[in-house]
Enzyme design. Structure first.
Site, mmCIF file in Angstrom:
data_model
loop_
_atom_site.group_PDB
_atom_site.id
_atom_site.type_symbol
_atom_site.label_atom_id
_atom_site.label_comp_id
_atom_site.label_asym_id
_atom_site.label_seq_id
_atom_site.Cartn_x
_atom_site.Cartn_y
_atom_site.Cartn_z
ATOM 1 N N GLU A 187 1.576 0.353 -4.975
ATOM 2 C CA GLU A 187 1.032 1.607 -5.505
ATOM 3 C C GLU A 187 2.143 2.647 -5.557
ATOM 4 O OE1 GLU A 187 -3.422 2.154 -3.919
ATOM 5 O OE2 GLU A 187 -1.953 1.960 -2.307
ATOM 6 N N ASP A 194 0.841 -1.188 0.000
ATOM 7 C CA ASP A 194 0.000 0.000 0.000
ATOM 8 C C ASP A 194 0.884 1.247 0.000
ATOM 9 O OD1 ASP A 194 -2.752 1.207 0.479
ATOM 10 O OD2 ASP A 194 -1.652 2.016 2.191
#
Length: 826
Positions: free
Chosen positions: A561, A532
């Site tokens: 990400e 994340d």
């Protein structure tokens, strides 16, 4: 100076019967782009400008529109969350009168309700050791020359051997404070590192907290094995806190006992290590650690522990071997021949089974709900649910939204992006959440069941921030001001967009992340990780974890990400070049969608679109941000933002549903036939909807749960995506791993109004000698001219996808609106 403006308010402009006025004072006078974020307890937050002005500073007026609201929450921020003036949310209790006024001073935690109580005198508000020979500190006003010359440090309250030199203001001003840097001579001795106080004439002294100074080799225990290490005869507790004067283990007689139990003194080791060994079998024993540092006693959960009670306040000693299910020992996880073989299916543990009647009630929404087989009543897989659905669909891996402990004591719906303890499996997904062995045992059972079915398990991990900060954080209480990034004046940085950001540039923080990943990989046989907001992590951390994990598991799947929650990007698209690490290709996603949640259209949501961006995505982003196609994750939707079907409803809801189904098939066809690694949002295979909710992190089951009956309703969509997965998995031409192979064997065709290309299958070991693929993202039918040279066998058209021949073709074929075609020639 601080006067009331209640009598000056224009109620016709406010548009409410009650209001809160927040006055704001910045000593530097710089109010540019600072604003107030405010919310009633029952309403969404909103930005409010500081439009009013008095001699005190600026003020904002918050309309109170909810009649039953007793208080209003506030955050003073800069821009769109670039910074916060004060770390914590602040709540204003509403007075009985029509207007409630408060006064805030930049950087202070106080909200004054009485103007006469406001103190604007100069203050020394923070001091930090950023090296053993360097100190930084913040004051609310510039120092006089005499104050700068008189600055000194005390050791344990007494003048020490260290001289403050070269006190100078820096350019890093924050929250209206003036930041000074100074050197210390000689360098602070390791034994004094947590006993320094900065004294400035006429100002109250401030503790100098060791921050980056702890990166000094004197404090680095990079080879230490931390945490509770159990045997039936004794358990050794080991932790790291170089700033602690003492450390203790508090053992509880029962996991829920109110009174402190037995207290065991830990012994100080070298480089900040503390250790204690307790005789006897402690399996199931709850405990906490108590540290005394900087003059204060702090009790914390053990951040290195492997089990915890619900709520995350108490950690638990467990025998990990007793959590191994039958068949666990010696089990071999499914292996990948190459990274691009992975077809990832993203699911949330609770969503997947909570509304599935085929799953026993006690397993719905739990780890064990992941492995119930339900082939359904039809032979074609359309009514299959649970594990049978995954097998019929043909994905290679499930990506589980975070299952690290997130302290969900109230059992509210939660996506899990709010980690409390990183080495603990979340108990909310266990059938017996109050049994600390239930979560690890049942998670392993689920992993083993998936592995036995040939499905790999990827964990979504959130090492970029934690669920708590300050005195509520076990990380802060273990080593204050070390685990989180802070501004020069000590405020938590907001890189992750949620109030704190983990400081993985600090070597013992990086060690914590690496140790945690190694633990999950070895103890739980995890096959991959999705990071994340990996954009918040330093490249050095990502390189270190990629090197370590690929050494443990050469076929491990790693991706993340490449952006942040608003802070500066440290590991963005392009930083992964040359690593066994992929990043989400938002360029391809945006080219297909148009945008995330707005009214923009793209190649798969309306006419036109960025054809060049689609082509770059098709080629594995090797002419964009990737060195090799294994570094790109191709997708069109994920748990965040509108589902793809909801995006279509927003921008193409005026079109017939049949057209939207075609758009949905085309978009996923682009992702599944592009070079790189494919990622599918769970449920998108049958047009998953969340009713237009673009941020359903706390929306509950009715919005988020897998709607299994919908699968039969959208059987055509499901069959199409299943066929594309089969096509991809059986034909290596769609899964090249080397950029040179892509450049040699993928050739784009000049076909106006569409994206089309050929693949040289024979050159990469495919059973099909040449493959041609065409996408049409236009609202009208188009004639597609096939490459010359004989007959072609079509296996994908607007209605059907797979590897079974549909028809023979030569010359030209027709592509209906929003459709694709795949043909081959032996």
């Amino acid at each position: 100076m601080a006067k009331s403006v209640a009598g000056d308010l224009r109620w016709d402009a406010i548009g409410a019967d009650r209001a809160v006025v927040v006055h704001y004072h910045r000593p530097d006078g710089d109010y540019d782009r600072w604003n107030l974020w405010a919310w009633d307890e029952s309403a969404e937050g909103r930005a409010i400008a500081f439009e009013g002005q008095t001699d005190f500073g600026r003020y904002a007026v918050v309309p109170v529109r909810s009649a039953d609201t007793d208080r209003v929450g506030t955050i003073i921020r800069r821009g769109e969350w670039e910074a916060k003036d004060h770390d914590a949310d602040r709540f204003i209790d509403l007075a009985d009168r029509r207007v409630t006024e408060v006064w805030a001073v930049s950087g202070s935690s106080m909200l004054y309700t009485t103007p006469s109580a406001i103190d604007l005198s100069p203050k020394l508000v923070a001091a930090f050791l950023d090296a053993r020979d360097r100190i930084a500190f913040a004051v609310t006003a510039r120092l006089s020359d005499a104050q700068r010359r008189g600055a000194a440090v005390l050791v344990r309250g007494e003048p020490g051997p260290y001289t403050v030199r070269h006190v100078r203001p820096t350019t890093d001003a924050a929250a209206g404070r003036v930041i000074y840097a100074a050197s210390l001579s000689p360098a602070v001795a390791p034994e004094d590192i947590a006993h320094i106080t900065l004294a400035v004439p006429d100002l109250k002294p401030a503790i100098a907290y060791a921050r980056d100074a702890l990166n000094d080799p004197a404090f680095l225990a990079l080879d230490a094995k931390l945490g509770p290490h159990y045997t039936p005869q004794a358990t050794t507790f080991r932790t790291w806190s170089p700033v602690a004067d003492s450390a203790e283990v508090i053992l509880y007689d029962t996991p829920t006992a109110a009174a402190l139990g037995r207290v065991v003194t830990m012994q100080r080791g070298q480089r900040g290590l503390w250790e204690a060994t307790v005789e006897g079998d402690l399996h199931g024993t709850a405990y906490q650690l108590r540290f005394h540092s900087y003059g204060k006693s702090r009790i914390a959960a053990d951040i290195h522990a492997f089990a915890a009670m619900p709520g995350s306040e108490r950690t638990v000693v467990i025998d990990l071997d007793r959590t191994d299910p039958e068949g666990w020992a010696g089990a071999t996880p499914p292996r990948l021949a190459q990274p691009t073989d992975e077809v990832i299916y993203e699911i949330h543990v609770r969503d997947f089974s909570v509304y599935n009647p085929a799953v026993p009630a006690e397993h719905r929404g739990k780890y064990l709900g992941l492995i119930h087989e339900d082939p359904g009543i039809s032979a074609d897989g359309i009514t299959a649910t649970g594990l049978s659905h995954l097998l019929d669909l043909g994905v290679t891996a499930v990506h589980l939204l975070p299952i690290h402990d997130f302290g969900n004591e109230r059992h509210d719906y939660n996506w899990g992006y709010w980690t409390s303890l990183f080495n603990v499996a979340e108990s909310d997904y266990a059938t017996q959440p109050n049994d600390p062995t239930s979560a690890p045992r049942e998670l392993k059972q689920a992993i083993l069941g998936l592995h036995n079915a040939g499905i790999r398990v990827i964990l979504d991990v959130v090492y970029n921030h934690t669920s708590s900060s300050g005195d509520y954080s076990p990380f802060h209480n273990t080593v204050p001001h070390y685990y989180f990034r802070t501004t020069a004046d000590g405020r938590l940085r907001n890189d992750a967009g949620v109030g704190n950001s983990v400081a993985d540039e600090r070597l013992m923080v990086r060690k914590y992340i690496l140790d945690s990943l190694e633990y999950w990989t070895r103890e739980y046989n995890i096959d991959g990780y999705r990071f994340d907001l990996v954009g918040t992590h330093t490249p050095e951390t990502v390189i270190a974890l990629a090197d370590m994990l690929t050494e443990i598991r050469p076929d491990i799947t790693l991706y993340g990400e490449p952006w942040t929650g608003g802070g500066p990007i440290q590991f963005g698209k392009g930083e992964q070049r040359g690593l066994r690490f992929a990043v989400f290709n938002d360029h391809l996603r945006n080219a297909v969608r148009g945008d995330l949640d707005g009214d923009g259209t793209g190649f798969g949501t309306g006419p036109g679109g960025d054809y060049d961006a689609v082509r770059r995505g098709v080629a594995g982003a090797i002419d964009d941000f990737a060195e090799e196609p294994i570094e790109t994750i191709n997708y069109v939707s994920a748990h965040d933002n509108l589902t793809y079907w909801d995006k279509l409803t927003r921008v193409a809801g005026h079109l017939p549903e049949s057209t939207r189904r075609d758009m949905h098939k085309l978009a996923h066809g682009v992702a599944l036939t592009s070079q790189g690694i494919t990622f599918i949002h769970g449920g998108a295979d049958y047009a998953r909807t969340k009713g237009g909710n673009h941020n359903s992190y706390n929306a509950g089951d009715d919005v988020n749960a897998f709607d299994w009956p919908r699968k039969a309703e959208y059987a055509d969509v499901y069959a199409y995506i299943r066929g594309l997965i089969k096509l991809r998995r059986e034909h290596p031409a769609f899964r090249m791993t080397d950029d040179a192979d892509v450049r040699r064997n993928l050739q784009f065709l000049n076909r106006p109004g569409m994206v089309a290309f050929t693949l040289d299958g024979g050159a990469v070991g495919d059973s099909w000698d040449t493959i041609v693929v065409a996408y049409s993202g236009e609202p009208h039918g188009q004639q597609f001219r096939l490459p010359a040279g004989g007959d072609w066998t079509q296996v994908v058209d607007a209605d059907t996808a797979g590897v079974v021949p549909i028809r023979q073709a030569r010359g030209t074929i027709t592509l209906p609106p929003y459709s694709m075609a795949v043909l081959y020639r032996d």
